[in-house]
Design a protein around this motif. Structure first.
Motif, short mmCIF file in Angstrom:
data_model
loop_
_atom_site.label_atom_id
_atom_site.label_comp_id
_atom_site.label_asym_id
_atom_site.label_seq_id
_atom_site.Cartn_x
_atom_site.Cartn_y
_atom_site.Cartn_z
N ASN A 49 41.08 -21.12 -38.68
CA ASN A 49 40.06 -20.10 -38.97
C ASN A 49 40.36 -18.74 -38.35
N ILE A 50 41.60 -18.32 -38.42
CA ILE A 50 41.98 -16.99 -37.93
C ILE A 50 41.67 -15.98 -39.02
N ASN A 51 41.02 -14.91 -38.65
CA ASN A 51 40.79 -13.80 -39.55
C ASN A 51 41.47 -12.59 -38.93
N LEU A 52 42.52 -12.12 -39.54
CA LEU A 52 43.31 -11.03 -38.96
C LEU A 52 42.48 -9.78 -38.73
N LYS A 53 41.52 -9.50 -39.61
CA LYS A 53 40.74 -8.28 -39.49
C LYS A 53 39.89 -8.26 -38.21
N ASP A 54 39.59 -9.42 -37.66
CA ASP A 54 38.76 -9.48 -36.46
C ASP A 54 39.54 -9.33 -35.17
N ILE A 55 40.86 -9.33 -35.24
CA ILE A 55 41.68 -9.23 -34.02
C ILE A 55 41.67 -7.78 -33.54
N LYS A 56 41.27 -7.56 -32.28
CA LYS A 56 41.23 -6.22 -31.72
C LYS A 56 41.50 -6.27 -30.23
N TYR A 57 41.87 -5.12 -29.72
CA TYR A 57 42.07 -4.96 -28.28
C TYR A 57 41.10 -3.88 -27.82
N THR A 58 40.28 -4.22 -26.85
CA THR A 58 39.28 -3.27 -26.37
C THR A 58 39.57 -2.92 -24.91
N ARG A 59 39.55 -1.67 -24.63
CA ARG A 59 39.73 -1.19 -23.25
C ARG A 59 38.73 -0.06 -23.04
N GLY A 60 37.67 -0.39 -22.37
CA GLY A 60 36.61 0.59 -22.16
C GLY A 60 35.95 0.94 -23.48
N GLU A 61 35.95 2.22 -23.80
CA GLU A 61 35.35 2.69 -25.05
C GLU A 61 36.32 2.62 -26.24
#
Length: 131
Positions: A49-61
């Motif tokens: 159930n991997i959805n590529l569109k949901d992969i993100k990297y967050t750093r602060g804002e």
């Protein structure tokens, strides 16, 4: 100037290009649907159930949505493969047309056949006369 523009706009190449752009846009929608609705859900099932569109990297804002980029790259490769297959299929039909044309062109024109016969007769007369 209007006549020149009209001649340019109504050339076969310009009309062919416009039709190709319209068909390409429709083809792009079909392939996008194929990727989003069929292929990616299958990848999701196969890879947990991997959805590529949901992969993100967050750093602060700051949010780096590299999953959207990966999805776009996958879309590109699938579109490129589909276009490759369409062109390969079209070239197969085009080769058959070219082969038919070659067979038709193989028969000499009646004038050429007559001139060849006259040449051969003259050559035969010259050869037998010199002996």
């Amino acid at each position: 100037m209007w006549k020149e523009f009209k001649a340019f706009a109504l050339k076969g190449n310009v009309l062919d290009l416009a039709i190709a752009v319209i068909i390409g846009a429709a083809f792009g929608k079909i392939v996008t649907s194929l990727v989003n609705d069929i292929i990616m859900p299958i990848f999701g099932i196969l890879f947990g159930n991997i959805n590529l569109k949901d992969i993100k990297y967050t750093r602060g804002e700051v949010v780096l949505s590299y999953g959207v980029f990966l999805q776009t790259v996958v879309d590109f490769f699938i579109i490129a493969f589909c276009i490759f297959m369409v062109i390969k299929l079209a070239s197969r039909f085009k080769r058959k047309e070219v082969e038919v044309v070659k067979v038709v062109e193989a028969a000499p024109a009646p004038e050429v056949a007559l001139l060849t016969e006259i040449r051969d007769l003259l050559h035969a007369n010259q050869t037998s006369g010199s002996k």
